[in-house]
Design a protein around this motif. Structure first.
Motif, PDB file in Angstrom:
ATOM      1  N   VAL A 309      13.049   1.945   1.132  1.00 28.24           N
ATOM      2  CA  VAL A 309      12.542   2.661  -0.111  1.00 28.24           C
ATOM      3  C   VAL A 309      11.519   1.792  -0.911  1.00 28.24           C
ATOM      4  N   LEU A 310      10.086   2.200  -0.585  1.00 33.71           N
ATOM      5  CA  LEU A 310       9.090   1.631  -1.107  1.00 33.71           C
ATOM      6  C   LEU A 310       8.825   1.947  -2.606  1.00 33.71           C
ATOM      7  N   VAL A 311       9.166   1.079  -3.700  1.00 30.69           N
ATOM      8  CA  VAL A 311       9.005   1.454  -4.915  1.00 30.69           C
ATOM      9  C   VAL A 311       7.480   1.312  -5.380  1.00 30.69           C
ATOM     10  N   THR A 312       6.578   2.221  -5.497  1.00 30.35           N
ATOM     11  CA  THR A 312       5.319   2.175  -5.445  1.00 30.35           C
ATOM     12  C   THR A 312       4.724   1.680  -6.980  1.00 30.35           C
ATOM     13  N   VAL A 374      19.683   0.289   4.265  1.00 24.59           N
ATOM     14  CA  VAL A 374      18.664   0.689   3.347  1.00 24.59           C
ATOM     15  C   VAL A 374      18.063  -0.812   2.748  1.00 24.59           C
ATOM     16  N   ILE A 375      16.559  -0.798   2.772  1.00 22.87           N
ATOM     17  CA  ILE A 375      16.146  -2.078   2.299  1.00 22.87           C
ATOM     18  C   ILE A 375      15.013  -1.567   1.228  1.00 22.87           C
ATOM     19  N   TYR A 376      15.005  -2.061  -0.021  1.00 24.01           N
ATOM     20  CA  TYR A 376      13.929  -1.837  -1.441  1.00 24.01           C
ATOM     21  C   TYR A 376      12.959  -2.666  -1.158  1.00 24.01           C
ATOM     22  N   MET A 377      11.728  -2.387  -1.446  1.00 22.14           N
ATOM     23  CA  MET A 377      10.598  -3.329  -1.595  1.00 22.14           C
ATOM     24  C   MET A 377       9.680  -2.901  -2.611  1.00 22.14           C
ATOM     25  N   PRO A 378       9.348  -3.628  -3.298  1.00 19.34           N
ATOM     26  CA  PRO A 378       8.252  -3.279  -4.373  1.00 19.34           C
ATOM     27  C   PRO A 378       6.833  -3.327  -3.700  1.00 19.34           C
ATOM     28  N   VAL A 379       6.044  -2.435  -3.907  1.00 16.77           N
ATOM     29  CA  VAL A 379       4.577  -2.284  -3.423  1.00 16.77           C
ATOM     30  C   VAL A 379       3.639  -2.019  -4.319  1.00 16.77           C
ATOM     31  N   SER A 380       2.418  -2.327  -4.231  1.00 20.36           N
ATOM     32  CA  SER A 380       1.274  -1.877  -4.788  1.00 20.36           C
ATOM     33  C   SER A 380       0.059  -1.831  -3.652  1.00 20.36           C
ATOM     34  N   ALA A 381      -0.374  -0.459  -3.866  1.00 22.23           N
ATOM     35  CA  ALA A 381      -1.625  -0.262  -2.975  1.00 22.23           C
ATOM     36  C   ALA A 381      -2.996  -1.038  -3.265  1.00 22.23           C
ATOM     37  N   THR A 382      -3.055  -1.158  -4.847  1.00 20.78           N
ATOM     38  CA  THR A 382      -4.329  -1.928  -5.254  1.00 20.78           C
ATOM     39  C   THR A 382      -4.317  -3.161  -6.266  1.00 20.78           C
ATOM     40  N   GLY A 383      -2.852  -3.144  -6.606  1.00 19.69           N
ATOM     41  CA  GLY A 383      -2.717  -4.488  -7.543  1.00 19.69           C
ATOM     42  C   GLY A 383      -3.072  -4.495  -8.864  1.00 19.69           C
ATOM     43  N   ARG A 384      -3.535  -3.335  -9.392  1.00 19.37           N
ATOM     44  CA  ARG A 384      -4.109  -3.164 -10.652  1.00 19.37           C
ATOM     45  C   ARG A 384      -3.834  -1.852 -11.047  1.00 19.37           C
ATOM     46  N   ARG A 385      -3.897  -1.309 -12.315  1.00 17.65           N
ATOM     47  CA  ARG A 385      -3.826   0.201 -12.810  1.00 17.65           C
ATOM     48  C   ARG A 385      -5.324   0.639 -12.477  1.00 17.65           C
ATOM     49  N   PRO A 399     -13.341  -0.423  -5.756  1.00 17.46           N
ATOM     50  CA  PRO A 399     -12.968  -1.420  -4.512  1.00 17.46           C
ATOM     51  C   PRO A 399     -13.218  -2.884  -4.821  1.00 17.46           C
ATOM     52  N   LYS A 400     -13.788  -3.277  -5.583  1.00 15.97           N
ATOM     53  CA  LYS A 400     -13.821  -4.747  -5.967  1.00 15.97           C
ATOM     54  C   LYS A 400     -12.749  -5.226  -6.386  1.00 15.97           C
ATOM     55  N   ASP A 401     -12.041  -4.491  -7.273  1.00 12.30           N
ATOM     56  CA  ASP A 401     -10.749  -4.912  -7.984  1.00 12.30           C
ATOM     57  C   ASP A 401      -9.442  -5.039  -7.018  1.00 12.30           C
ATOM     58  N   ILE A 402      -9.404  -4.234  -6.135  1.00 11.62           N
ATOM     59  CA  ILE A 402      -8.227  -4.035  -5.209  1.00 11.62           C
ATOM     60  C   ILE A 402      -7.634  -5.478  -4.572  1.00 11.62           C
ATOM     61  N   ARG A 403      -6.297  -5.531  -5.027  1.00  7.24           N
ATOM     62  CA  ARG A 403      -5.620  -6.369  -4.503  1.00  7.24           C
ATOM     63  C   ARG A 403      -4.143  -6.177  -4.352  1.00  7.24           C
ATOM     64  N   PRO A 404      -4.048  -5.810  -3.059  1.00  4.94           N
ATOM     65  CA  PRO A 404      -2.753  -5.208  -2.606  1.00  4.94           C
ATOM     66  C   PRO A 404      -1.706  -6.229  -2.842  1.00  4.94           C
ATOM     67  N   GLN A 405      -0.413  -5.553  -3.080  1.00  3.99           N
ATOM     68  CA  GLN A 405       0.770  -6.457  -3.248  1.00  3.99           C
ATOM     69  C   GLN A 405       1.792  -6.045  -2.375  1.00  3.99           C
ATOM     70  N   TRP A 406       2.309  -6.824  -1.589  1.00  3.77           N
ATOM     71  CA  TRP A 406       3.401  -6.225  -0.461  1.00  3.77           C
ATOM     72  C   TRP A 406       2.868  -5.071   0.178  1.00  3.77           C
ATOM     73  N   ALA A 407       1.901  -4.719   0.378  1.00  9.36           N
ATOM     74  CA  ALA A 407       1.497  -3.471   0.963  1.00  9.36           C
ATOM     75  C   ALA A 407       1.872  -3.345   2.457  1.00  9.36           C
ATOM     76  N   GLU A 408       1.746  -4.384   3.119  1.00  7.22           N
ATOM     77  CA  GLU A 408       1.968  -4.468   4.628  1.00  7.22           C
ATOM     78  C   GLU A 408       3.369  -4.960   5.102  1.00  7.22           C
ATOM     79  N   VAL A 409       4.191  -5.696   4.098  1.00  2.00           N
ATOM     80  CA  VAL A 409       5.252  -6.178   4.283  1.00  2.00           C
ATOM     81  C   VAL A 409       6.365  -5.453   5.328  1.00  2.00           C
TER      82      VAL A 409
END
Length: 436
Positions: A309-312, A374-385, A399-409
């Motif tokens: 479960v990826l909590v986006t 079941v595994i739960y993971m927090p994810v952010s595709a962009t790292g910012r609002r 695009p210059k602001d994108i900093r993904p968080q745990w997206a690939e984990v």
């Protein structure tokens, strides 16, 4: 007529005894594959229509075992005998593993999928001496476009956004099967193999795998959605892992908890998909019901696949769990290689599961009925609002602001557990917090 295996030379890799079509999931032997004609007069296929070259079973071959089409031209590509769609050569040689990503409409699957693959390509090469490459660039064209929009834009200061995944269109193939036209999802295909410096580099031929990944429109999983035009979700029954994107911004209870702790427009109400509220647990249960039906399982029987479960949109609610670090859970094994910190993943999973139990209890209850793991993971595709574009009304990101968080984990963790010897996983503690 007779057919032959799609082998190009005596030095080519040994073919698998059986392979699975990534389009319709039929199993067939390599020698049963159809070949794709190349002569320009042979357009028009009985299953794929007038715009596609004819598929055929050959009776003549070149000295290097290439088929010769009915007009004398050499054929180079093969297809599935059931649906006639093209099957890349890699799938005849390398075992395949199936993963599926699903979620509610507007949950951010497309953004996450692009960030997931982009980050995984880099992390696998830099941290684990592994290569994650496109097994077929044509099939991956849509995802490659998404990666380029988010990470290789020529205008990194300008807002960009990705188109919504539709139930029909460029991500689907129209095929005539069993006297009716059906839509089959186009897979994304990647080759996973040890790279230079990997301790098992010399075993590349036996350790390499093909990852087949599917993305569906969220509407395909709405309860009561009509599948009469095609089994667009049939891949779920083949998948060894399901990645379910849970979007907390679509839940009013979660948004209420975030009040005063987030300025994301998706949390405050602006830019959300029509302001609608969707029962996301219903979407998960509907998807699993289809798996059970296809597999002949009982309605209460758990599936064998791992559910993640990826909590986006983690950046929008991170203050709810401030003690979870956003750096990826990887650690050094030696000066060149790293391993996955499984204990940290499971500890994070437990904390996130408890948060969802307090805010959206039906989601964790539904997940527990689906899979034994079941595994739960927090994810952010962009790292910012995201920002609201005043002209189009679209939510976009620079695009210059994108900093993904745990997206690939999640992807790397699942592949590491599935294929031992490719990526190291830190020793699991006895307390497997976060599972189930």
């Amino acid at each position: 007529m007779t057919s032959a295996s799609p082998s190009s030379s005596p030095t080519s890799m040994r073919l698998l005894e059986k392979l699975v079509c990534p389009h319709c999931w039929a199993e067939f032997a390599p020698e049963d594959a159809v070949w794709i004609a190349t002569h320009p007069s042979l357009y028009g296929d009985e299953k794929l229509g007038e715009s596609e070259l004819r598929r055929f079973l050959p009776s003549r071959f070149t000295p290097d075992n290439r088929a010769i089409d009915p007009e004398g031209s050499e054929a180079t590509e093969t297809g599935c005998p059931r649906c006639h769609l093209r099957v890349p050569r890699r799938l005849f040689e390398i075992p395949v593993v199936f993963f599926s990503i699903l979620g509610a409409p507007g949950s951010g699957k497309s953004y996450l999928l692009a960030s997931m693959i982009w980050q995984a390509r880099r992390s696998m090469a830099e941290r684990f001496q592994m290569l994650l490459t496109d097994a077929d660039a044509a099939m991956n064209a849509r995802l490659i476009e998404y990666e380029e929009r988010q990470f290789l834009s020529s205008k990194p200061d300008q807002l960009t956004w990705l188109p919504k995944t539709e139930e029909q269109g460029t991500l689907y193939n129209r095929v005539q099967m069993a006297e009716r036209a059906v839509n089959l999802p186009r897979p994304f295909l990647f080759t996973l193999s040890p790279g230079e410096g990997h301790p098992n580099e010399d075993k590349k031929a036996t350790l390499s795998r093909v990852l087949c990944l599917y993305d569906n429109a969220g509407e395909s999983f709405l309860p009561g959605a009509d599948e009469s035009t095609g089994p667009v979700t049939g891949h779920l029954a083949r998948s060894e892992a399901l990645l379910f994107c849970f979007d907390p911004t679509q839940d009013p209870r979660f948004r209420a908890v975030c009040e005063g702790k987030s300025d994301d427009p998706q949390m405050t109400g602006a830019g959300r998909s029509g302001g609608q509220t969707i029962r996301q647990d219903s979407i998960l249960l509907e998807a699993i019901n289809r798996v059970r039906q296809k597999a002949g399982m009982r309605e209460d029987e758990k599936i064998g696949a791992t559910l993640v479960v990826l909590v986006t949109k983690w950046d929008a609610w991170r203050k709810l769990l401030p003690d979870i670090a956003t750096d990826p859970p990887f650690g050094k094994v030696d000066h060149d290689r790293e391993a996955i910190d499984e204990d940290r993943i499971l500890q994070t999973s437990a904390k996130l599961r408890d948060l969802l139990r307090r805010t959206c209890p039906e989601m964790t209850a539904a997940a527990a009925t689906v899979s034994s793991e079941v595994i739960y993971m927090p994810v952010s595709a962009t790292g910012r609002r995201p920002e609201l574009d005043p002209e189009s009304g679209q939510l976009g990101i620079r695009p210059k602001d994108i900093r993904p968080q745990w997206a690939e984990v999640s992807l790397i963790y699942l592949l590491a557990r599935r294929f031992r010897g490719l990526i190291d996983v830190g020793r699991r503690k006895q307390d497997a917090a976060g599972s189930g």
